[in-house]
Enzyme design. Structure first.
Site, PDB file in Angstrom:
ATOM      1  N   CYS A   7       0.844  -1.195   0.000  1.00  0.00           N
ATOM      2  CA  CYS A   7       0.000   0.000   0.000  1.00  0.00           C
ATOM      3  C   CYS A   7       0.881   1.247   0.000  1.00  0.00           C
ATOM      4  O   CYS A   7       1.793   1.369   0.828  1.00  0.00           O
ATOM      5  CB  CYS A   7      -0.919  -0.007   1.226  1.00  0.00           C
ATOM      6  SG  CYS A   7      -1.918   1.479   1.389  1.00  0.00           S
ATOM      7  N   GLU A 264     -28.856  -6.009  25.944  1.00  0.00           N
ATOM      8  CA  GLU A 264     -28.077  -4.943  25.314  1.00  0.00           C
ATOM      9  C   GLU A 264     -28.652  -3.608  25.774  1.00  0.00           C
ATOM     10  O   GLU A 264     -29.873  -3.450  25.883  1.00  0.00           O
ATOM     11  CB  GLU A 264     -28.167  -5.075  23.791  1.00  0.00           C
ATOM     12  CG  GLU A 264     -27.697  -3.895  22.987  1.00  0.00           C
ATOM     13  CD  GLU A 264     -26.211  -3.629  23.141  1.00  0.00           C
ATOM     14  OE1 GLU A 264     -25.866  -2.467  23.441  1.00  0.00           O
ATOM     15  OE2 GLU A 264     -25.416  -4.565  22.964  1.00  0.00           O
ATOM     16  N   CYS A 339     -12.197  -8.197  21.940  1.00  0.00           N
ATOM     17  CA  CYS A 339     -11.417  -7.504  20.912  1.00  0.00           C
ATOM     18  C   CYS A 339     -10.241  -6.761  21.541  1.00  0.00           C
ATOM     19  O   CYS A 339      -9.533  -6.017  20.865  1.00  0.00           O
ATOM     20  CB  CYS A 339     -12.299  -6.530  20.129  1.00  0.00           C
ATOM     21  SG  CYS A 339     -13.098  -5.287  21.157  1.00  0.00           S
TER      22      CYS A 339
END
Length: 381
Positions: A7, A264, A339
């Site tokens: 890139c 949630e 994560c």
């Protein structure tokens, strides 16, 4: 798997922090990172990588800039410097996304639609977001502006569709907050249904402009399949899906569970989750919009026993109060998807102090070429 990104803006952009490494070296780096933070709990399984670690993002975001020659260019927003890294191609975007962004630059110039200038507070166009359903080939274009009035919307839509007839829906959103560039809360459909659909683990999901949906569907499928496998569901267990978002994990696990409770705090996400359950004709799942720790207390007060908890918190990890509620319910099995392995390590230590044993840790490369790594931990009591 010695893929190289090649890139030409990677150093300026800095989104792909591992651009200088081959893909094999990236996987080794992430494996060692997991060993550093999680290796004291149990053996770390070999990381699950991608077969082809390019063009994996089903959500692409671009910002635009007016050049001195009055042309319009697009690029990636760099929050650390509040600047635009100009490009004509991002290697992590799909071919469709890059093509649409390039077309829109010419259209914005032609229709005299000016990019937003945060310093002067002028211009209409804040950003464009493209979302794709990889399994359905559906494409959504979201134009984020400072006002609900989109200039020449009919002719603009016609011109964009003529260039890219595969676009399924076009939506505008209004974002008047000078500090934010991306999707606003109010939306207006210019073309199509205002949403797209995608298939994950055999289940179909609605994706609206504001929906949270995992960026890398190929790796998400591997992640969820592994998490459900570790839970060892056999149709007799009652399952808790905390931080459920639009219901993806709970819905994917529902076929092998007796009952699923999904919780949630985001109201919009719960609305989408209920739609997704109805879309898949799932009857054994209930959704609740509240704080997860309060919901667990409510279940305990009503003598509801949870056998397995799926925990998939944001990067900040779980609150101590939430973990205390898991412990107080004496939930025998916790599948913790993270994560952020640093906060996951912190939370696992607390659970270990209260009788949980870490049985399995599985890293998954959800974001090739970046330094992020996802991890699944199975804890049993």
């Amino acid at each position: 798997m010695d893929f190289n990104l090649n890139c030409n803006v990677a150093k300026k952009c800095n989104s792909c922090q591992l651009n200088n490494l081959s893909y094999n070296e990236q996987l080794k780096y992430k494996q060692n990172k997991c060993k550093k933070y999680l290796g004291s709990f149990c053996k770390i399984q070999p990381i699950i990588g991608m077969d082809t670690p390019f063009s994996y993002r089903n959500k692409a975001q671009a910002v635009f800039k007016k050049e001195r020659d009055k042309s319009i260019s697009w690029g990636l927003y760099k929050s650390t410097t509040n600047t635009i890294v100009k490009t004509k191609e991002c290697k992590l975007h799909t071919k469709h996304s890059n093509e649409i962004f390039n077309t829109m630059c010419a259209l914005f110039k032609s229709f005299k639609i000016l990019p937003y200038d945060p310093y002067r507070g002028t211009g209409f166009l804040k950003s464009v977001v493209i979302r794709e359903g990889f399994s359905t080939n559906e494409v959504m274009v979201i134009i984020n502006g400072t006002d609900s009035v989109f200039p020449a919307k009919k002719t603009f839509t016609t011109a964009l569709l003529k260039k890219h007839p595969y676009i399924t829906t076009i939506v505008t959103t209004v974002n008047k907050d000078s500090r934010k560039l991306f999707i606003g809360k109010t939306s207006n459909v210019l073309y199509g249904d205002g949403y797209i659909k995608d298939v994950l683990c055999g289940k179909t999901f609605y994706i609206s402009p504001q929906s949270f949906y995992q960026i890398n569907p190929a790796q998400t499928q591997k992640l969820y399949q592994k998490a459900i496998e570790l839970a060892q569901l056999n149709g007799t267990q009652v399952v808790l899906d905390s931080y459920c978002g639009v219901g993806t994990i709970g819905i994917c696990a529902s076929d092998n569970a007796k009952k699923v409770f999904s919780v949630e705090s985001n109201k919009d996400a719960i609305v989408d989750a209920k739609k997704n359950a109805k879309l898949n004709n799932i009857k054994n799942i209930d959704f609740c919009c509240t704080d997860a720790k309060d919901f667990i207390k409510e279940l305990k007060e009503n003598d509801v026993r949870i056998d397995v908890a799926f925990v998939d918190p944001p990067r900040a990890g779980c609150s101590k109060e939430f973990l205390d509620s898991i412990i107080s319910m004496d939930i025998k099995k916790v599948v913790y998807i993270s994560c952020n392995i640093e906060t996951q390590s912190r939370d696992i230590r607390l659970l270990k102090k209260h009788g949980y044993t870490v049985e399995h840790i599985q890293p998954v490369d959800m974001f090739p070429h970046t330094n992020h790594v996802e991890s699944i931990a199975l804890l049993s009591k």
